[in-house]
Scaffold this motif. Sequence first.
Motif, short mmCIF file in Angstrom:
data_model
loop_
_atom_site.label_atom_id
_atom_site.label_comp_id
_atom_site.label_asym_id
_atom_site.label_seq_id
_atom_site.Cartn_x
_atom_site.Cartn_y
_atom_site.Cartn_z
N VAL A 26 0.83 -1.20 0.00
CA VAL A 26 0.00 0.00 0.00
C VAL A 26 0.87 1.26 0.00
N VAL A 27 1.87 1.29 0.88
CA VAL A 27 2.76 2.45 0.96
C VAL A 27 3.57 2.59 -0.33
N ARG A 28 4.06 1.47 -0.85
CA ARG A 28 4.83 1.53 -2.09
C ARG A 28 3.99 2.05 -3.24
N GLU A 77 13.53 3.56 -4.63
CA GLU A 77 13.26 4.48 -3.51
C GLU A 77 11.96 4.11 -2.81
N SER A 78 10.95 3.78 -3.59
CA SER A 78 9.67 3.40 -3.01
C SER A 78 9.81 2.15 -2.15
N ASN A 79 10.61 1.18 -2.62
CA ASN A 79 10.82 -0.04 -1.85
C ASN A 79 11.48 0.25 -0.50
N SER A 120 11.14 1.08 5.39
CA SER A 120 11.57 1.91 6.53
C SER A 120 10.40 2.28 7.43
N ALA A 121 9.19 2.26 6.88
CA ALA A 121 8.00 2.57 7.67
C ALA A 121 7.46 1.36 8.40
N LEU A 122 8.12 0.20 8.26
CA LEU A 122 7.56 -1.04 8.79
C LEU A 122 8.54 -1.88 9.60
N TYR A 123 9.76 -2.00 9.15
CA TYR A 123 10.69 -2.96 9.76
C TYR A 123 11.04 -2.54 11.20
N PHE A 153 4.03 8.36 10.27
CA PHE A 153 2.65 8.07 10.66
C PHE A 153 2.34 6.59 10.48
N VAL A 154 2.79 6.03 9.37
CA VAL A 154 2.56 4.60 9.14
C VAL A 154 3.26 3.77 10.21
#
Length: 303
Positions: A75-77, A90-92, A97-100, A223-224
């Motif tokens: 979703v974020v990507r 960059e998207s990957n 970075s918003a999850l790990y 935020f994510v």
Amino acid sequence: MQQVQLIAWILAGFVLARTVKQVRSQHVDAVRKFAFAFLTPTLFFGAMSRADLEVLPSWQMVGGYLVSIMLLFFVVRLFLSQSQVQSVAESNVKSISALYPNAVGVGVPLIFSLYGNEAELMLMGIVFVNLVLILPAFNVLMIRSGEEGFYSYSKVATDPILLAIVGGALINLFGISLPAWLASSIDGIGFIALPIILVVLGASLGFYRTDDLKQQKVSMLLFVKVVGFPFAALIVAQYLFSLSAIETQVLVLLCALPTGINVYLLAERYQVARESTASVILGSTTCSLVSLIGWEMVVSRLA
């Protein structure tokens, strides 16, 4: 708290780069190369050689984690890829970075202090899943991004960090005991690896213009990490996998942890989104001083 120590090391590197004129970007790059080629692989080798490979969380808990992280990653990507300034690579990197989560540095002491040994073992099982599933899968995505200059499968397979993880796991699996002097040396190197990496991370931020971060969607990524990921994990745990109270508590707090240093290693490996990744690590670690208390209050109602 562990977060304070992490923030202190990052800020030390930032201040060093901003105030000491003799410290230049090439000096930081030299230390970074040494850290990623030697210190970091040693750290992972030591961790994997001592990990309890027989203790894993239930398949439902692993499934809840994988569904949550994969769903939000794509979703974020997708959101980031809509911007013309965001490459696939960059998207990957920004998405991961918003999850790990920083499951070892922050998660282990936090989870153990709140819920005890059983919960800590669940958490370490997820750490193992991250190392053997999430990171390899992410490398495949980066290779398949199709951008010139990125790693091939053969280069990833010979990456020092990956070799260290595999080597440590094999030694652990076959019950090979390391000589006391070697184990002690590995522990000593691993002890200094994380502070050096964090100082390098902070110094990298010191050479980057703060105004440019507004274009990197760092606020959205934070935020994510702070809200979106733990909320998604709570919904998945409760309504999709029907996890027990203790499993749900561990999973939600795991997803609420600040971003792990492994993401910065990935950004450095592929030379993309390094500054935004470093900013997310610093920002999420700072926010976690408050957000983890809030999420703990939420999951405590499940007991």
